[in-house]
Design a protein around this motif. Structure first.
Motif, short mmCIF file in Angstrom:
data_model
loop_
_atom_site.label_atom_id
_atom_site.label_comp_id
_atom_site.label_asym_id
_atom_site.label_seq_id
_atom_site.Cartn_x
_atom_site.Cartn_y
_atom_site.Cartn_z
N THR A 101 60.83 -29.41 30.12
CA THR A 101 60.38 -30.74 30.02
C THR A 101 60.24 -31.29 28.38
N GLY A 103 58.10 -34.23 26.86
CA GLY A 103 57.05 -35.24 27.29
C GLY A 103 56.79 -34.94 28.85
N LYS A 104 56.75 -36.16 29.31
CA LYS A 104 56.45 -36.31 30.73
C LYS A 104 57.81 -36.18 31.52
N LEU A 105 59.07 -35.84 30.88
CA LEU A 105 60.29 -36.19 31.53
C LEU A 105 60.86 -34.69 31.77
N LEU A 106 61.46 -34.51 32.87
CA LEU A 106 62.04 -33.27 33.33
C LEU A 106 63.55 -33.48 33.03
N LEU A 140 69.34 -37.88 29.55
CA LEU A 140 68.07 -38.26 30.06
C LEU A 140 66.90 -38.71 29.15
N ARG A 143 67.65 -41.93 27.81
CA ARG A 143 67.52 -43.03 28.70
C ARG A 143 66.06 -43.47 28.81
N PHE A 144 65.35 -42.50 28.78
CA PHE A 144 63.78 -42.62 29.10
C PHE A 144 62.97 -42.24 27.82
N GLU A 146 60.47 -43.44 26.39
CA GLU A 146 59.14 -43.60 26.62
C GLU A 146 58.47 -42.57 27.37
N VAL A 147 59.12 -42.08 28.32
CA VAL A 147 58.59 -40.96 29.19
C VAL A 147 58.63 -39.68 28.38
N PHE A 150 56.05 -39.49 25.81
CA PHE A 150 54.69 -39.70 26.42
C PHE A 150 53.76 -38.58 25.97
N LYS B 104 62.36 -37.26 38.45
CA LYS B 104 62.19 -36.38 36.95
C LYS B 104 60.80 -36.77 36.10
N LEU B 105 60.04 -37.18 37.02
CA LEU B 105 59.00 -37.32 36.13
C LEU B 105 57.58 -36.17 36.36
N LEU B 106 56.94 -35.76 35.34
CA LEU B 106 55.99 -34.84 35.07
C LEU B 106 54.67 -35.59 35.56
N PHE B 144 56.25 -45.42 35.69
CA PHE B 144 57.37 -45.00 35.59
C PHE B 144 58.59 -44.81 36.78
#
Lengths: 150, 150
Positions: A101, A103-106, A140, A143-144, A146-147, A150, B104-106, B144
């Motif tokens: 992970t 931040g909040k992104l996997l 990934l 692309r994200f 912000e996530v 986070f 893909k969100l935690l 998100f």
């Protein structure tokens, strides 16, 4: 180290070496060459299928699975400048899930199967696999943002 | 069931009951009331501190940690219409990490400490805690959607 194979000069293989050395708390493997230290990660098809998949994988095998994904996490972190947290979760009998992970992104999410037989056909195949996973993860994160931030 | 407390009619407590019943493969707890079935989740401060935190938590305690986060994952899934995957990872001696992922969100990421003493002061506190975690998770999934639906 009289290594000539340029693969050992790549970021990934250097990091793998660091990971493996970090596991060697008692210096048992001091003086070994890079090839010798990383040799257990290479398994021919025959060697793989000779390993029984009974019960849970042994701790040494597990530490190799962790070293591989830790190395990928370190490279993700270097590249995107944010903390990448790996988690290797074995549920039972060699089945499990690996995630990284940011931040909040996997950025990485893989199923583990037959962890007892964790290994690659060659150093080059190991690096290719790691590079592939690294580039998917970085794509990934890019692309994200912000996530990931986070 | 002669339960009068309206808390047991909430979605969360119903789901907790389902989770606890699912663990009871042999029907040992058949015929018990809702309060009796969920009683092990309630621990007074004194009862908590009386539990030693030596070694790894026992499997029964762990199954309660899983039931709690499974229930939250089920409610997340119901609410946002996408699969929510919980993972309770205990590293050693009651320390660990719980995550719930949607795409893909935690949506939930918590450190576990002293898992041996997992419990809440009352049913109402348990529900409040779950509601809090649920609303944070749903807020993230709503913010998100592209990542959650990845």
């Amino acid at each position: 180290m009289s290594t000539t194979d340029p693969i050992f000069e790549t970021d990934f293989m250097r990091e793998m070496l660091r990971q493996v050395r970090a596991l060697d708390s008692y210096g048992v493997h001091d003086g070994k060459s890079v090839e010798q230290l990383l040799a257990p990660f290479v398994l021919s098809k025959e060697a793989r299928s000779a390993i029984p998949i009974l019960g849970d994988p042994d701790p040494v095998t597990l530490s190799r699975v962790r070293a591989f994904y830790n190395a990928i996490a370190v490279l993700i972190e270097k590249e995107c400048g944010q903390m990448a947290v790996p988690l290797v979760h074995l549920s039972h009998e060699g089945f499990g899930r690996v995630i990284i992970t940011v931040g909040k992104l996997l950025v990485l999410d893989r199923a583990l199967r037959d962890a007892h037989r964790f290994g690659f056909e060659s150093f080059s195949k190991m690096k290719t696999e790691a590079d592939k996973q690294l580039s998917v993860a970085l794509e990934l994160a890019g692309r994200f943002p912000e996530v990931a931030g986070f």
